[in-house]
Motif scaffolding. Structure first.
Motif, PDB file in Angstrom:
ATOM      1  N   LEU A  17     -11.370 -10.622   2.633  1.00  0.00           N
ATOM      2  CA  LEU A  17     -11.893  -9.463   1.871  1.00  0.00           C
ATOM      3  C   LEU A  17     -11.247  -8.198   2.217  1.00  0.00           C
ATOM      4  CD1 LEU A  17     -15.874 -10.390   2.468  1.00  0.00           C
ATOM      5  CD2 LEU A  17     -14.465 -11.021   0.456  1.00  0.00           C
ATOM      6  N   VAL A  18     -10.512  -7.990   3.164  1.00  0.00           N
ATOM      7  CA  VAL A  18      -9.616  -6.786   3.461  1.00  0.00           C
ATOM      8  C   VAL A  18      -8.201  -7.365   3.772  1.00  0.00           C
ATOM      9  CG1 VAL A  18     -10.668  -6.672   5.781  1.00  0.00           C
ATOM     10  CG2 VAL A  18      -9.661  -4.552   4.945  1.00  0.00           C
ATOM     11  N   PRO A  19      -7.595  -7.739   2.914  1.00  0.00           N
ATOM     12  CA  PRO A  19      -6.065  -8.331   3.280  1.00  0.00           C
ATOM     13  C   PRO A  19      -5.217  -7.491   3.736  1.00  0.00           C
ATOM     14  CG  PRO A  19      -6.545  -8.254   1.006  1.00  0.00           C
ATOM     15  CD  PRO A  19      -7.767  -7.724   1.501  1.00  0.00           C
ATOM     16  N   PHE A  20      -4.179  -8.015   4.172  1.00  0.00           N
ATOM     17  CA  PHE A  20      -3.118  -7.322   4.772  1.00  0.00           C
ATOM     18  C   PHE A  20      -2.464  -6.009   3.599  1.00  0.00           C
ATOM     19  CE2 PHE A  20      -1.699 -11.378   6.903  1.00  0.00           C
ATOM     20  CZ  PHE A  20      -2.962 -11.299   8.019  1.00  0.00           C
ATOM     21  N   GLU A  21      -2.279  -6.536   2.379  1.00  0.00           N
ATOM     22  CA  GLU A  21      -1.769  -5.749   1.449  1.00  0.00           C
ATOM     23  C   GLU A  21      -2.735  -4.471   1.265  1.00  0.00           C
ATOM     24  OE1 GLU A  21      -0.525  -9.678   0.889  1.00  0.00           O
ATOM     25  OE2 GLU A  21      -2.290  -8.916   0.966  1.00  0.00           O
ATOM     26  N   MET A  22      -3.872  -4.788   1.439  1.00  0.00           N
ATOM     27  CA  MET A  22      -5.029  -3.758   1.110  1.00  0.00           C
ATOM     28  C   MET A  22      -5.000  -2.603   2.380  1.00  0.00           C
ATOM     29  SD  MET A  22      -9.325  -3.702   1.081  1.00  0.00           S
ATOM     30  CE  MET A  22      -9.120  -5.085  -0.462  1.00  0.00           C
ATOM     31  N   VAL A  23      -4.804  -3.072   3.601  1.00  0.00           N
ATOM     32  CA  VAL A  23      -4.615  -2.335   4.802  1.00  0.00           C
ATOM     33  C   VAL A  23      -3.320  -1.436   4.556  1.00  0.00           C
ATOM     34  CG1 VAL A  23      -4.502  -2.007   7.186  1.00  0.00           C
ATOM     35  CG2 VAL A  23      -6.190  -3.595   6.359  1.00  0.00           C
ATOM     36  N   ASP A  24      -2.169  -2.087   4.214  1.00  0.00           N
ATOM     37  CA  ASP A  24      -0.973  -1.613   4.141  1.00  0.00           C
ATOM     38  C   ASP A  24      -1.063  -0.328   3.078  1.00  0.00           C
ATOM     39  OD1 ASP A  24       0.153  -3.014   6.071  1.00  0.00           O
ATOM     40  OD2 ASP A  24       1.212  -4.495   4.496  1.00  0.00           O
ATOM     41  N   ALA A  25      -1.813  -0.642   1.958  1.00  0.00           N
ATOM     42  CA  ALA A  25      -2.017   0.467   0.851  1.00  0.00           C
ATOM     43  C   ALA A  25      -2.842   1.680   1.531  1.00  0.00           C
ATOM     44  CB  ALA A  25      -2.669  -0.403  -0.372  1.00  0.00           C
ATOM     45  N   ALA A  26      -3.824   1.429   2.180  1.00  0.00           N
ATOM     46  CA  ALA A  26      -4.616   2.378   2.692  1.00  0.00           C
ATOM     47  C   ALA A  26      -3.642   3.331   3.501  1.00  0.00           C
ATOM     48  CB  ALA A  26      -5.775   2.004   3.480  1.00  0.00           C
ATOM     49  N   LEU A  27      -2.792   2.484   4.438  1.00  0.00           N
ATOM     50  CA  LEU A  27      -2.091   3.415   5.523  1.00  0.00           C
ATOM     51  C   LEU A  27      -0.935   4.326   4.510  1.00  0.00           C
ATOM     52  CD1 LEU A  27      -1.585   0.658   7.999  1.00  0.00           C
ATOM     53  CD2 LEU A  27      -2.770   2.813   8.526  1.00  0.00           C
ATOM     54  N   SER A  28      -0.536   3.618   3.613  1.00  0.00           N
ATOM     55  CA  SER A  28       0.400   4.288   2.693  1.00  0.00           C
ATOM     56  C   SER A  28      -0.096   5.327   2.008  1.00  0.00           C
ATOM     57  CB  SER A  28       1.163   3.221   1.695  1.00  0.00           C
ATOM     58  OG  SER A  28       2.059   4.041   0.911  1.00  0.00           O
ATOM     59  N   ALA A  29      -1.330   5.287   1.614  1.00  0.00           N
ATOM     60  CA  ALA A  29      -1.954   6.302   0.702  1.00  0.00           C
ATOM     61  C   ALA A  29      -2.336   7.605   1.357  1.00  0.00           C
ATOM     62  CB  ALA A  29      -3.149   5.788  -0.158  1.00  0.00           C
ATOM     63  N   THR A  30      -2.720   7.230   2.804  1.00  0.00           N
ATOM     64  CA  THR A  30      -3.095   8.397   3.672  1.00  0.00           C
ATOM     65  C   THR A  30      -1.942   8.867   4.503  1.00  0.00           C
ATOM     66  OG1 THR A  30      -3.828   6.541   5.293  1.00  0.00           O
ATOM     67  CG2 THR A  30      -5.549   7.654   3.597  1.00  0.00           C
ATOM     68  N   ARG A  31      -0.689   8.321   4.408  1.00  0.00           N
ATOM     69  CA  ARG A  31       0.474   8.448   5.370  1.00  0.00           C
ATOM     70  C   ARG A  31       0.319   8.234   6.666  1.00  0.00           C
ATOM     71  NH1 ARG A  31       2.586  14.219   2.176  1.00  0.00           N
ATOM     72  NH2 ARG A  31       2.526  13.535   0.121  1.00  0.00           N
ATOM     73  N   ALA A  32      -0.573   7.307   7.192  1.00  0.00           N
ATOM     74  CA  ALA A  32      -0.603   6.907   8.408  1.00  0.00           C
ATOM     75  C   ALA A  32       0.474   5.572   8.926  1.00  0.00           C
ATOM     76  CB  ALA A  32      -1.963   6.498   8.509  1.00  0.00           C
ATOM     77  N   VAL A  33       1.263   5.295   8.180  1.00  0.00           N
ATOM     78  CA  VAL A  33       2.282   4.005   8.576  1.00  0.00           C
ATOM     79  C   VAL A  33       3.098   4.685   9.727  1.00  0.00           C
ATOM     80  CG1 VAL A  33       3.947   2.609   7.976  1.00  0.00           C
ATOM     81  CG2 VAL A  33       2.123   3.389   6.056  1.00  0.00           C
ATOM     82  N   GLN A  34       3.513   3.800  10.593  1.00  0.00           N
ATOM     83  CA  GLN A  34       4.233   4.274  11.900  1.00  0.00           C
ATOM     84  C   GLN A  34       5.617   4.678  11.355  1.00  0.00           C
ATOM     85  OE1 GLN A  34       2.933   1.057  11.491  1.00  0.00           O
ATOM     86  NE2 GLN A  34       4.784  -0.102  11.060  1.00  0.00           N
ATOM     87  N   SER A  35       6.226   5.597  11.931  1.00  0.00           N
ATOM     88  CA  SER A  35       7.533   6.073  11.443  1.00  0.00           C
ATOM     89  C   SER A  35       8.496   5.109  12.067  1.00  0.00           C
ATOM     90  CB  SER A  35       7.943   7.510  12.286  1.00  0.00           C
ATOM     91  OG  SER A  35       7.688   7.431  13.468  1.00  0.00           O
ATOM     92  N   ARG A  36       8.383   4.376  13.080  1.00  0.00           N
ATOM     93  CA  ARG A  36       8.902   3.098  13.675  1.00  0.00           C
ATOM     94  C   ARG A  36       8.302   2.130  14.120  1.00  0.00           C
ATOM     95  NH1 ARG A  36       9.048   3.226  19.194  1.00  0.00           N
ATOM     96  NH2 ARG A  36       8.282   5.297  20.163  1.00  0.00           N
ATOM     97  N   GLY A  92      -5.816   7.617  13.053  1.00  0.00           N
ATOM     98  CA  GLY A  92      -6.777   8.663  12.636  1.00  0.00           C
ATOM     99  C   GLY A  92      -7.978   8.174  11.692  1.00  0.00           C
ATOM    100  N   SER A  93      -8.880   8.836  10.975  1.00  0.00           N
ATOM    101  CA  SER A  93      -9.831   8.333  10.209  1.00  0.00           C
ATOM    102  C   SER A  93      -9.555   8.116   8.855  1.00  0.00           C
ATOM    103  CB  SER A  93     -11.057   9.253  10.486  1.00  0.00           C
ATOM    104  OG  SER A  93     -10.665  10.482  10.024  1.00  0.00           O
ATOM    105  N   LYS A  94      -8.372   8.707   8.164  1.00  0.00           N
ATOM    106  CA  LYS A  94      -8.597   8.590   6.896  1.00  0.00           C
ATOM    107  C   LYS A  94      -8.068   7.307   6.173  1.00  0.00           C
ATOM    108  CE  LYS A  94      -6.574  13.404   6.507  1.00  0.00           C
ATOM    109  NZ  LYS A  94      -5.466  14.265   6.242  1.00  0.00           N
ATOM    110  N   PRO A  95      -7.172   6.147   6.829  1.00  0.00           N
ATOM    111  CA  PRO A  95      -7.219   5.125   6.169  1.00  0.00           C
ATOM    112  C   PRO A  95      -8.518   4.422   6.344  1.00  0.00           C
ATOM    113  CG  PRO A  95      -5.461   5.407   7.856  1.00  0.00           C
ATOM    114  CD  PRO A  95      -6.548   6.659   7.963  1.00  0.00           C
TER     115      PRO A  95
END
Length: 441
Positions: A17-36, A92-95
């Motif tokens: 119900l909350v697949p990998f792609e959804m979490v990745d989209a949340a991180l991308s939209a909130t700019r919370a993806v790790q830099s490395r 953080g909380s944004k994702p």
């Protein structure tokens, strides 16, 4: 499972119900993806924060062990408590808020009296409080309730939610310090109302402007008013209701007497309801009075959130942003469980979602996280799944009318516990509704 360092990032069967792609989209939209790419990638951290809501009795290192316990043979790291804390702060909380905004909604309308009424989706609005740690950082935003002894032991957060009564799924929610009241937060939920809904609310939300603003969204309103409030009688109807006004808004008012009868005796209470449904032929007063009882579904939702999931515990986050992160994660997990339950009951015609056990869904979801089972969906779409199978195999009896005293069962003081004995028995009951016509010509 996901490969490499991403393997611990899952939520058991709820991952579907909350697949990998959804979490990745949340991180991308909130700019919370790790830099490395780290030992704790951001996606894994999000799943860990969500999993922590299924295991509130366990510290984050213990949650990590549950996520990785079934990953024998895979090279998973063993981070320290400090590393887990730093990773949570980094994300953080944004994702989590992004995920909640995506997942919230009434899901399926379901069956039963609390789902749809005369073609209207039945929703309820109410508030509650959550307890948070007493730390200097938390106290900069959240305060303690004032009291005779200098306030409560812990700061508290005020949470308001809009719930679909049929499935108890979350349509929207807001939260903040208790220094602001429920009627201050309520307007932030009104954008989630729409035509085709009927909003149920208690007398705390009977303020003239709030009712008018709710009606302006196109949704119908059924709200309780204070019994002593003076309402002009503009016209009388045969069902005992009468036309009145809240400022410039025309409403129909129903004064009624409700009697609850049990083997222990009778209890009678007076209710005054106001509604924007003005047609007394199509929406009789007695039917609206019966419908108003569905407002208690939101109280059950809060019980599931605070008692079943949290077990009455204080939230674990020790900073304001950490509290935001934890509450949004808690709301996401609750919504995922309710979605799985609604999906399962929708596959069996005539099954009211009320009969699905939240405790069984919660316990099964916990087991599947520990087993790392059902993470990726099969090629055949199945609305039931393991959680649904357990729910359907252990349906609760059809809802019965029962009453129980609304009391604090755990006394704050041991001396209060020595007082007179309180009857805590739940009694089977019958309800009588008597519509009271207003006096005068």
């Amino acid at each position: 499972m996901a490969g490499g360092r991403f393997a611990p990032g899952h939520l058991g069967e709820l991952t579907q119900l909350v697949p990998f792609e959804m979490v990745d989209a949340a991180l991308s939209a909130t700019r919370a993806v790790q830099s490395r790419l780290r030992d704790l990638p951001s996606r894994v951290v999000v799943y860990m924060v969500l999993a922590a809501c299924l295991f509130p009795e366990t510290g984050y290192p213990g949650v990590w062990r549950k996520l990785t316990g079934a990953l024998a043979g895979l090279p998973v790291v063993a981070p320290s408590a400090s590393a887990l804390a730093q990773a949570r702060r980094r994300v953080g909380s944004k994702p989590l808020r992004w995920l909640f905004d995506l997942l919230r909604g009434p899901v399926a309308t379901g069956h039963g009296p609390g789902a749809c009424w005369h073609g209207l989706l039945v929703v309820a609005l109410d508030g509650t409080v959550l307890t948070v740690p007493d730390t200097p950082a938390v106290m900069t935003r959240f305060t303690k309730q004032a009291g005779n002894h200098g306030g409560t032991g812990y700061p508290q957060v005020r949470l308001l939610a809009l719930v679909a009564c049929g499935t108890r799924t979350l349509i929207d929610a807001v939260f903040g310090p208790t220094t602001a009241g429920e009627t201050t937060y309520a307007p932030r939920l009104l954008p989630s109302l729409r035509p085709g809904m009927i909003l149920l609310a208690d007398r705390n939300f009977g303020a003239q402007k709030l009712v008018a603003d709710s009606a302006a969204t196109g949704a119908e309103v059924l709200v309780r008013l204070k019994n002593g409030r003076r309402m002009p009688v503009l016209a009388r109807y045969r069902d005992g209701s009468y036309l009145s006004a809240l400022g410039g808004l025309r409403v129909r008012v129903i004064d009624c007497e409700i009697t609850i009868t049990t083997t222990a005796g009778k209890h009678t209470g007076l209710y005054r309801l106001a509604t924007t449904l003005l047609d007394h032929h199509r929406h009789p007063a007695a039917a609206l009075t019966t419908l108003y009882h569905q407002r208690w579904e939101i109280e059950t939702a809060y019980l599931e959130l605070k008692s079943t999931i949290l077990g009455g515990r204080v939230l674990r986050a020790r900073t304001p942003d950490g509290i935001d992160q934890e509450i949004y994660a808690l709301l996401v997990v609750y919504q995922l469980l309710r979605t799985a339950m609604a999906d399962a009951t929708s596959t069996r015609d005539g099954t009211d979602p009320d009969r699905a056990s939240f405790s069984i869904a919660w316990q099964t979801a916990r087991d599947l996280v520990i087993q790392a089972a059902g993470v990726i969906a099969d090629t055949v779409i199945d609305l039931v799944g393991t959680i649904g199978l357990h729910v359907l195999a252990n349906l609760l009896p059809a809802r019965r009318l029962r009453v129980s005293p609304r009391i604090v069962k755990r006394a704050i003081s041991k001396y209060q516990a020595r007082g007179p004995r309180i009857d805590r028995t739940s009694y089977k009951a019958t309800t009588g509704i008597n519509i009271l016509a207003p006096a005068g010509p």
